[in-house]
Design a protein around this motif. Structure first.
Motif, PDB file in Angstrom:
ATOM      1  N   ASN A 161      -7.862  -0.121  -8.733  1.00  0.00           N
ATOM      2  CA  ASN A 161      -6.495  -0.522  -8.416  1.00  0.00           C
ATOM      3  C   ASN A 161      -5.636  -0.528  -9.679  1.00  0.00           C
ATOM      4  O   ASN A 161      -4.528   0.010  -9.693  1.00  0.00           O
TER       5      ASN A 161
ATOM      6  N   LEU B 294       2.331   1.785  -3.456  1.00  0.00           N
ATOM      7  CA  LEU B 294       1.306   2.291  -4.372  1.00  0.00           C
ATOM      8  C   LEU B 294       0.964   3.742  -4.074  1.00  0.00           C
ATOM      9  O   LEU B 294       0.677   4.520  -4.993  1.00  0.00           O
TER      10      LEU B 294
ATOM     11  N   ARG C 145      -0.016   6.822  -6.888  1.00  0.00           N
ATOM     12  CA  ARG C 145      -1.452   6.927  -7.175  1.00  0.00           C
ATOM     13  C   ARG C 145      -1.776   8.219  -7.906  1.00  0.00           C
ATOM     14  O   ARG C 145      -1.092   9.216  -7.758  1.00  0.00           O
TER      15      ARG C 145
ATOM     16  N   VAL D 157       0.837  -1.187   0.000  1.00  0.00           N
ATOM     17  CA  VAL D 157       0.000   0.000   0.000  1.00  0.00           C
ATOM     18  C   VAL D 157       0.880   1.248   0.000  1.00  0.00           C
ATOM     19  O   VAL D 157       0.629   2.187  -0.758  1.00  0.00           O
TER      20      VAL D 157
ATOM     21  N   THR E 282      -7.768  -7.052  -4.524  1.00  0.00           N
ATOM     22  CA  THR E 282      -7.188  -5.734  -4.769  1.00  0.00           C
ATOM     23  C   THR E 282      -7.667  -4.696  -3.762  1.00  0.00           C
ATOM     24  O   THR E 282      -7.012  -3.667  -3.586  1.00  0.00           O
TER      25      THR E 282
ATOM     26  N   ARG F 265      -7.418  -4.863  -0.712  1.00  0.00           N
ATOM     27  CA  ARG F 265      -6.410  -4.784   0.356  1.00  0.00           C
ATOM     28  C   ARG F 265      -5.327  -3.759   0.038  1.00  0.00           C
ATOM     29  O   ARG F 265      -4.582  -3.349   0.931  1.00  0.00           O
ATOM     30  N   TYR F 266      -5.225  -3.382  -1.240  1.00  0.00           N
ATOM     31  CA  TYR F 266      -4.183  -2.447  -1.670  1.00  0.00           C
ATOM     32  C   TYR F 266      -4.728  -1.055  -1.954  1.00  0.00           C
ATOM     33  O   TYR F 266      -3.999  -0.185  -2.390  1.00  0.00           O
ATOM     34  N   GLN F 267      -6.008  -0.857  -1.695  1.00  0.00           N
ATOM     35  CA  GLN F 267      -6.656   0.424  -1.938  1.00  0.00           C
ATOM     36  C   GLN F 267      -7.109   1.039  -0.622  1.00  0.00           C
ATOM     37  O   GLN F 267      -7.292   0.334   0.362  1.00  0.00           O
TER      38      GLN F 267
END
Length: 164
Positions: free
Chosen positions: A32, A4, A8, A1, A55, A57-59
């Motif tokens: 994502n 990313l 973003r 995270v 996905t 979990r990564y946002q």
């Protein structure tokens, strides 16, 4: 995270979830892939995460009880604490073609629930409501597909075109 977060883009995606919309997972997965800053669920907090294929979990996920909640959040969520415009996506009378509209760099792309579309309160909250040009016999495209088209239009305009 954290990795990313360094890459973003400054657009968010919101979807209204009044009846447990199954398209939310697909919208999150595309958010994502397109590098959205975050996704927002407006209405029911619970949604079917299976379509997100982990996905989510990564946002960054935000929840707002209603259109007023999203509007209040957006009032100070923009660059330097300014307002993020709400850009609705729905094929309503008076909506503007996505293909000819200049999407703001920092904004929230707002989608209605599959079927009923944007609620009247959300329509009123949006700065503009856009529609996707369609040339076949169907009245609308799936909400997950509409979200992907809108996000890709944003990426084409702000990542590849690089206009000021």
């Amino acid at each position: 995270v954290a990795d990313l977060d360094e890459h973003r883009h400054p657009f968010h995606v919101a979807i209204e979830n009044w009846g447990h919309d199954f398209n939310i997972g697909s919208v999150v997965r595309t958010a994502n892939a397109m590098g959205a800053a975050a996704f927002h669920v407006v209405g029911r907090r619970r949604w079917n995460r299976r379509g997100a294929m982990v996905t989510d979990r990564y946002q960054h996920e935000h929840h707002h009880a209603d259109a007023a909640g999203l509007t209040a959040w957006a009032a100070t969520a923009g660059p330097d604490g300014g307002r993020l415009p709400l850009v609705g996506m729905d094929n309503l009378p008076g909506s503007v073609p996505l293909e000819t509209h200049d999407l703001p760099r920092a904004c929230v792309l707002v989608l209605g629930q599959e079927g009923p579309g944007l609620t009247p309160a959300m329509q009123e909250a949006c700065d503009v409501v856009l529609h996707i040009a369609q040339f076949g016999s169907t009245r609308s495209v799936n909400a997950g597909a509409a979200a992907a088209v809108a996000m890709h239009a944003w990426v084409r305009r702000h990542v590849f075109d690089q206009h000021p």
